[in-house]
Motif scaffolding. Structure first.
Motif, PDB file in Angstrom:
ATOM      1  N   LEU A 119      16.004   2.054  -0.098  1.00 20.26           N
ATOM      2  CA  LEU A 119      16.653   1.121  -0.583  1.00 20.26           C
ATOM      3  C   LEU A 119      16.538  -0.103   0.747  1.00 20.26           C
ATOM      4  O   LEU A 119      16.690  -1.456   0.470  1.00 20.26           O
ATOM      5  CB  LEU A 119      18.179   1.289  -0.764  1.00 20.26           C
ATOM      6  N   PHE A 120      16.919   0.368   1.780  1.00 25.32           N
ATOM      7  CA  PHE A 120      17.158  -0.403   3.069  1.00 25.32           C
ATOM      8  C   PHE A 120      15.750  -1.125   3.300  1.00 25.32           C
ATOM      9  O   PHE A 120      15.462  -2.260   3.974  1.00 25.32           O
ATOM     10  CB  PHE A 120      17.619   0.223   4.067  1.00 25.32           C
ATOM     11  N   ASP A 121      14.727  -0.324   3.119  1.00 29.84           N
ATOM     12  CA  ASP A 121      13.279  -1.048   2.968  1.00 29.84           C
ATOM     13  C   ASP A 121      13.140  -2.228   2.060  1.00 29.84           C
ATOM     14  O   ASP A 121      12.632  -3.334   2.543  1.00 29.84           O
ATOM     15  CB  ASP A 121      12.100  -0.181   2.832  1.00 29.84           C
ATOM     16  N   LYS A 122      13.891  -2.003   0.914  1.00 20.51           N
ATOM     17  CA  LYS A 122      13.813  -3.038  -0.129  1.00 20.51           C
ATOM     18  C   LYS A 122      14.872  -4.323   0.571  1.00 20.51           C
ATOM     19  O   LYS A 122      14.183  -5.518   0.268  1.00 20.51           O
ATOM     20  CB  LYS A 122      14.135  -2.750  -1.580  1.00 20.51           C
ATOM     21  N   ILE A 123      15.774  -3.946   0.814  1.00 26.18           N
ATOM     22  CA  ILE A 123      16.663  -4.909   1.318  1.00 26.18           C
ATOM     23  C   ILE A 123      16.248  -5.849   2.542  1.00 26.18           C
ATOM     24  O   ILE A 123      16.508  -7.050   2.647  1.00 26.18           O
ATOM     25  CB  ILE A 123      17.969  -4.390   1.791  1.00 26.18           C
ATOM     26  N   ALA A 124      15.386  -5.210   3.505  1.00 30.49           N
ATOM     27  CA  ALA A 124      14.802  -5.870   4.600  1.00 30.49           C
ATOM     28  C   ALA A 124      13.510  -6.576   4.284  1.00 30.49           C
ATOM     29  O   ALA A 124      13.071  -7.359   4.882  1.00 30.49           O
ATOM     30  CB  ALA A 124      14.729  -4.949   5.637  1.00 30.49           C
ATOM     31  N   GLY A 125      13.217  -6.124   3.065  1.00 29.86           N
ATOM     32  CA  GLY A 125      11.773  -6.865   2.634  1.00 29.86           C
ATOM     33  C   GLY A 125      10.534  -6.364   3.352  1.00 29.86           C
ATOM     34  O   GLY A 125       9.451  -6.718   3.584  1.00 29.86           O
ATOM     35  N   THR A 126      10.683  -4.717   3.678  1.00 33.45           N
ATOM     36  CA  THR A 126       9.637  -4.151   4.438  1.00 33.45           C
ATOM     37  C   THR A 126       9.088  -2.895   3.687  1.00 33.45           C
ATOM     38  O   THR A 126       9.726  -2.590   2.643  1.00 33.45           O
ATOM     39  CB  THR A 126      10.176  -3.606   5.825  1.00 33.45           C
ATOM     40  N   ASP A 127       7.922  -2.295   3.978  1.00 33.22           N
ATOM     41  CA  ASP A 127       7.447  -1.033   3.473  1.00 33.22           C
ATOM     42  C   ASP A 127       6.623  -0.629   4.656  1.00 33.22           C
ATOM     43  O   ASP A 127       6.230  -1.019   5.698  1.00 33.22           O
ATOM     44  CB  ASP A 127       6.751  -1.391   2.302  1.00 33.22           C
ATOM     45  N   VAL A 128       6.320   0.777   4.596  1.00 30.54           N
ATOM     46  CA  VAL A 128       5.532   1.490   5.484  1.00 30.54           C
ATOM     47  C   VAL A 128       4.146   1.793   4.761  1.00 30.54           C
ATOM     48  O   VAL A 128       4.033   2.056   3.889  1.00 30.54           O
ATOM     49  CB  VAL A 128       6.160   2.971   5.804  1.00 30.54           C
ATOM     50  N   TYR A 129       3.100   1.569   5.805  1.00 25.26           N
ATOM     51  CA  TYR A 129       1.770   1.577   5.071  1.00 25.26           C
ATOM     52  C   TYR A 129       0.985   2.506   6.203  1.00 25.26           C
ATOM     53  O   TYR A 129       1.509   2.579   7.309  1.00 25.26           O
ATOM     54  CB  TYR A 129       1.159   0.087   5.229  1.00 25.26           C
ATOM     55  N   LYS A 130      -0.004   2.994   5.741  1.00 29.00           N
ATOM     56  CA  LYS A 130      -0.997   3.788   6.593  1.00 29.00           C
ATOM     57  C   LYS A 130      -2.004   2.649   7.199  1.00 29.00           C
ATOM     58  O   LYS A 130      -2.162   1.598   6.767  1.00 29.00           O
ATOM     59  CB  LYS A 130      -1.807   4.792   5.696  1.00 29.00           C
ATOM     60  N   ASP A 131      -2.246   3.366   8.385  1.00 28.07           N
ATOM     61  CA  ASP A 131      -3.061   2.194   9.400  1.00 28.07           C
ATOM     62  C   ASP A 131      -4.397   1.712   8.812  1.00 28.07           C
ATOM     63  O   ASP A 131      -4.918   0.713   8.957  1.00 28.07           O
ATOM     64  CB  ASP A 131      -3.636   3.222  10.727  1.00 28.07           C
ATOM     65  N   ASP A 132      -5.035   2.695   7.939  1.00 21.31           N
ATOM     66  CA  ASP A 132      -6.139   2.429   7.210  1.00 21.31           C
ATOM     67  C   ASP A 132      -5.817   1.387   5.956  1.00 21.31           C
ATOM     68  O   ASP A 132      -7.161   0.658   5.611  1.00 21.31           O
ATOM     69  CB  ASP A 132      -6.967   3.510   6.565  1.00 21.31           C
ATOM     70  N   GLU A 133      -4.650   0.934   5.707  1.00 22.75           N
ATOM     71  CA  GLU A 133      -4.402   0.024   4.649  1.00 22.75           C
ATOM     72  C   GLU A 133      -4.376  -1.288   5.409  1.00 22.75           C
ATOM     73  O   GLU A 133      -4.283  -2.311   4.740  1.00 22.75           O
ATOM     74  CB  GLU A 133      -3.159   0.233   3.985  1.00 22.75           C
ATOM     75  N   LEU A 134      -4.364  -1.381   6.790  1.00 22.23           N
ATOM     76  CA  LEU A 134      -4.121  -2.543   7.334  1.00 22.23           C
ATOM     77  C   LEU A 134      -5.419  -3.474   7.293  1.00 22.23           C
ATOM     78  O   LEU A 134      -6.387  -2.999   7.477  1.00 22.23           O
ATOM     79  CB  LEU A 134      -3.690  -2.252   9.005  1.00 22.23           C
ATOM     80  N   GLU A 135      -5.100  -4.672   7.014  1.00 22.22           N
ATOM     81  CA  GLU A 135      -6.386  -5.717   6.744  1.00 22.22           C
ATOM     82  C   GLU A 135      -6.546  -6.205   8.256  1.00 22.22           C
ATOM     83  O   GLU A 135      -5.694  -6.805   8.642  1.00 22.22           O
ATOM     84  CB  GLU A 135      -5.776  -6.722   5.771  1.00 22.22           C
ATOM     85  N   LEU A 136      -7.680  -6.435   8.633  1.00 20.73           N
ATOM     86  CA  LEU A 136      -8.049  -6.709   9.854  1.00 20.73           C
ATOM     87  C   LEU A 136      -8.704  -8.248   9.530  1.00 20.73           C
ATOM     88  O   LEU A 136      -9.387  -8.203   8.935  1.00 20.73           O
ATOM     89  CB  LEU A 136      -8.996  -6.003  10.511  1.00 20.73           C
ATOM     90  N   VAL A 137      -8.295  -9.108  10.377  1.00 14.15           N
ATOM     91  CA  VAL A 137      -8.416 -10.537  10.271  1.00 14.15           C
ATOM     92  C   VAL A 137      -9.500 -11.023  11.521  1.00 14.15           C
ATOM     93  O   VAL A 137      -8.834 -10.741  12.464  1.00 14.15           O
ATOM     94  CB  VAL A 137      -7.257 -11.487  10.034  1.00 14.15           C
ATOM     95  N   ASP A 138     -10.527 -11.443  11.243  1.00 16.64           N
ATOM     96  CA  ASP A 138     -11.360 -11.676  12.540  1.00 16.64           C
ATOM     97  C   ASP A 138     -10.951 -13.131  13.011  1.00 16.64           C
ATOM     98  O   ASP A 138     -10.626 -14.190  12.185  1.00 16.64           O
ATOM     99  CB  ASP A 138     -12.628 -12.001  11.873  1.00 16.64           C
TER     100      ASP A 138
END
Length: 138
Positions: A119-138
């Motif tokens: 719930l508090f992730d929703k309130i803060a507008g955040t979530d937890v992701y795995k490192d391999d889900e991270l999009e790398l920008v060049d």
């Protein structure tokens, strides 16, 4: 609740670190307060230290690096949908980590309301992701 097991492992690691750091500070403060002879402060300082250390640890690490030490070990990171974190968002999402009962309620409400996370992730507008889900920008 994606990554529930990894998040639980990260939380256990982080709580061990917070507990050790809190114990160190509490022992130092106990000695100082005992020398001063202030028995009133001796009664409740441990909870104050626990709250300050817990919130400082999670807020600082998540706002600065998007990861606590536990998340780093379990290859997770926290951010908003745009990939950013602020101190305010980190502080809000970690309020229920001060004690176990609010955290369990936070998780259950998130599950009942079918949020992707707590719930508090929703309130803060955040979530937890795995490192391999991270999009790398060049």
């Amino acid at each position: 609740m994606e990554h529930f097991i990894l998040r639980a492992e990260a939380l256990i690691i982080d709580m061990i670190i917070v507990t050790l750091f809190t114990a160190l500070i509490n022992n130092i403060l106990y000695i100082l307060l005992s020398l001063i002879g202030n028995s009133i402060l001796l009664a409740g300082y441990a909870y104050v230290v626990l709250i300050i250390v817990t919130m400082a640890y999670f807020t600082f690490f998540e706002a600065k690096t998007n990861k606590t030490i536990g998340k780093r070990i379990t290859h997770l990171y926290v951010s908003d949908v745009e990939g950013y974190m602020t101190y305010k968002k980190a502080f809000i999402r970690n309020l229920t980590k001060l004690f176990w009962i609010p955290l369990i309620i936070d998780i259950l409400i998130g599950k009942i309301l079918n949020y992707p996370s707590r719930l508090f992730d929703k309130i803060a507008g955040t979530d937890v992701y795995k490192d391999d889900e991270l999009e790398l920008v060049d």
